[in-house]
Write a protein that holds these residues in place. Structure first.
Motif, PDB file in Angstrom:
ATOM      1  N   GLY A   7       1.597 -33.613  -0.365  1.00  9.64           N
ATOM      2  CA  GLY A   7       1.628 -34.876  -1.089  1.00  9.64           C
ATOM      3  C   GLY A   7       0.808 -35.990  -0.487  1.00  9.64           C
ATOM      4  O   GLY A   7       0.721 -37.080  -1.054  1.00  9.64           O
ATOM      5  N   ARG A  18       4.283 -39.975  -2.937  1.00  5.24           N
ATOM      6  CA  ARG A  18       5.508 -39.253  -2.640  1.00  5.24           C
ATOM      7  C   ARG A  18       5.171 -37.977  -1.889  1.00  5.24           C
ATOM      8  O   ARG A  18       4.415 -37.140  -2.379  1.00  5.24           O
ATOM      9  CB  ARG A  18       6.286 -38.907  -3.906  1.00  5.24           C
ATOM     10  CG  ARG A  18       7.674 -38.333  -3.581  1.00  5.24           C
ATOM     11  CD  ARG A  18       8.513 -38.054  -4.792  1.00  5.24           C
ATOM     12  NE  ARG A  18       8.162 -36.806  -5.451  1.00  5.24           N
ATOM     13  CZ  ARG A  18       8.988 -36.108  -6.224  1.00  5.24           C
ATOM     14  NH1 ARG A  18      10.227 -36.546  -6.437  1.00  5.24           N
ATOM     15  NH2 ARG A  18       8.591 -34.993  -6.796  1.00  5.24           N
ATOM     16  N   SER A  20       6.451 -34.427  -0.151  1.00  6.71           N
ATOM     17  CA  SER A  20       7.476 -33.402  -0.316  1.00  6.71           C
ATOM     18  C   SER A  20       7.450 -32.471   0.885  1.00  6.71           C
ATOM     19  O   SER A  20       6.396 -32.264   1.496  1.00  6.71           O
ATOM     20  CB  SER A  20       7.230 -32.585  -1.585  1.00  6.71           C
ATOM     21  OG  SER A  20       7.260 -33.398  -2.733  1.00  6.71           O
ATOM     22  N   CYS A  21       8.593 -31.911   1.183  1.00  2.70           N
ATOM     23  CA  CYS A  21       8.686 -30.936   2.256  1.00  2.70           C
ATOM     24  C   CYS A  21       9.580 -29.800   1.777  1.00  2.70           C
ATOM     25  O   CYS A  21      10.778 -29.998   1.559  1.00  2.70           O
ATOM     26  CB  CYS A  21       9.265 -31.582   3.511  1.00  2.70           C
ATOM     27  SG  CYS A  21       9.548 -30.418   4.866  1.00  2.70           S
ATOM     28  N   ARG A  71      16.826 -35.860  -0.694  1.00  3.90           N
ATOM     29  CA  ARG A  71      16.791 -34.416  -0.540  1.00  3.90           C
ATOM     30  C   ARG A  71      17.406 -33.736  -1.755  1.00  3.90           C
ATOM     31  O   ARG A  71      18.277 -34.295  -2.429  1.00  3.90           O
ATOM     32  CB  ARG A  71      17.497 -33.986   0.744  1.00  3.90           C
ATOM     33  CG  ARG A  71      18.976 -34.209   0.770  1.00  3.90           C
ATOM     34  CD  ARG A  71      19.534 -33.937   2.176  1.00  3.90           C
ATOM     35  NE  ARG A  71      19.345 -32.546   2.574  1.00  3.90           N
ATOM     36  CZ  ARG A  71      19.398 -32.144   3.853  1.00  3.90           C
ATOM     37  NH1 ARG A  71      19.631 -33.017   4.827  1.00  3.90           N
ATOM     38  NH2 ARG A  71      19.248 -30.866   4.149  1.00  3.90           N
ATOM     39  N   THR A  77      14.388 -28.933  -0.540  1.00  5.14           N
ATOM     40  CA  THR A  77      13.263 -29.862  -0.467  1.00  5.14           C
ATOM     41  C   THR A  77      13.741 -31.250  -0.051  1.00  5.14           C
ATOM     42  O   THR A  77      14.810 -31.694  -0.473  1.00  5.14           O
ATOM     43  CB  THR A  77      12.549 -29.955  -1.828  1.00  5.14           C
ATOM     44  OG1 THR A  77      12.159 -28.650  -2.254  1.00  5.14           O
ATOM     45  CG2 THR A  77      11.297 -30.818  -1.726  1.00  5.14           C
ATOM     46  N   TYR A  79      12.165 -35.312   0.330  1.00  5.05           N
ATOM     47  CA  TYR A  79      11.091 -36.159  -0.177  1.00  5.05           C
ATOM     48  C   TYR A  79      10.999 -37.457   0.610  1.00  5.05           C
ATOM     49  O   TYR A  79      11.977 -37.917   1.202  1.00  5.05           O
ATOM     50  CB  TYR A  79      11.358 -36.510  -1.648  1.00  5.05           C
ATOM     51  CG  TYR A  79      11.510 -35.332  -2.557  1.00  5.05           C
ATOM     52  CD1 TYR A  79      12.781 -34.856  -2.898  1.00  5.05           C
ATOM     53  CD2 TYR A  79      10.407 -34.678  -3.076  1.00  5.05           C
ATOM     54  CE1 TYR A  79      12.938 -33.767  -3.741  1.00  5.05           C
ATOM     55  CE2 TYR A  79      10.554 -33.585  -3.926  1.00  5.05           C
ATOM     56  CZ  TYR A  79      11.822 -33.140  -4.246  1.00  5.05           C
ATOM     57  OH  TYR A  79      11.967 -32.057  -5.080  1.00  5.05           O
ATOM     58  N   GLN A  81       9.500 -41.074  -0.624  1.00  8.66           N
ATOM     59  CA  GLN A  81       8.816 -41.956  -1.576  1.00  8.66           C
ATOM     60  C   GLN A  81       8.333 -43.172  -0.817  1.00  8.66           C
ATOM     61  O   GLN A  81       9.126 -43.881  -0.190  1.00  8.66           O
ATOM     62  CB  GLN A  81       9.777 -42.381  -2.688  1.00  8.66           C
ATOM     63  CG  GLN A  81       9.166 -43.351  -3.694  1.00  8.66           C
ATOM     64  CD  GLN A  81       8.059 -42.720  -4.508  1.00  8.66           C
ATOM     65  OE1 GLN A  81       8.170 -41.593  -4.964  1.00  8.66           O
ATOM     66  NE2 GLN A  81       6.965 -43.464  -4.693  1.00  8.66           N
ATOM     67  N   CYS A  95       7.197 -33.498   8.496  1.00  9.93           N
ATOM     68  CA  CYS A  95       8.573 -33.216   8.113  1.00  9.93           C
ATOM     69  C   CYS A  95       9.270 -32.577   9.315  1.00  9.93           C
ATOM     70  O   CYS A  95       8.637 -31.849  10.091  1.00  9.93           O
ATOM     71  CB  CYS A  95       8.549 -32.259   6.926  1.00  9.93           C
ATOM     72  SG  CYS A  95      10.138 -31.702   6.355  1.00  9.93           S
TER      73      CYS A  95
END
Length: 119
Positions: A7, A18, A20-21, A71, A77, A79, A81, A95
């Motif tokens: 991201g 944003r 993501s992981c 999460r 996942t 996140y 933001q 992450c």
């Protein structure tokens, strides 16, 4: 647990991204999760963390009010933001999983994703 962040990108100051992981492993929902960042020439620093249930979140002072961590345990996942981005937010974002309650140091790191904020 294996962590895959995505991201990152280039954004103008004031913009949003944003991150993501995605995590592998059946124990994701039991871990506190977090995001860290490392700017060029600086040490890696804590950005945000979230409890295993998502009920508790915590932030570095420099991002509080602008960044939100969340999460989704059903999809393994987490996140981040990021709103109202500033040039000083430019860094590689990492992450992490299983954060120590005292010093936030994690047991697991993912690879980084680069965020560049232009002025």
């Amino acid at each position: 647990v294996r962590l895959q962040a995505s991201g990152g990108g280039l954004v103008q100051a004031g913009g949003s991204l944003r991150l993501s992981c995605a995590a592998s492993g059946r124990t994701f929902s039991s871990y506190t999760m977090g995001w860290f960042r490392q700017a060029p020439g600086k040490e890696r620093e804590f950005v945000a963390g979230i409890s295993w249930s998502g009920a508790a979140t915590y932030y570095a002072g420099s991002v509080k009010g602008r960044f939100t961590i969340a999460r989704d345990n059903a999809n393994n996942t987490v996140y981040l933001q990021m709103n109202s981005l500033k040039p000083e937010d430019t860094a590689v974002y990492y992450c992490a999983a299983d954060l120590n309650a005292s010093n936030y140091y994690p047991s697991y790191w993912g690879q980084g994703t680069l965020v560049t904020v232009s002025s």
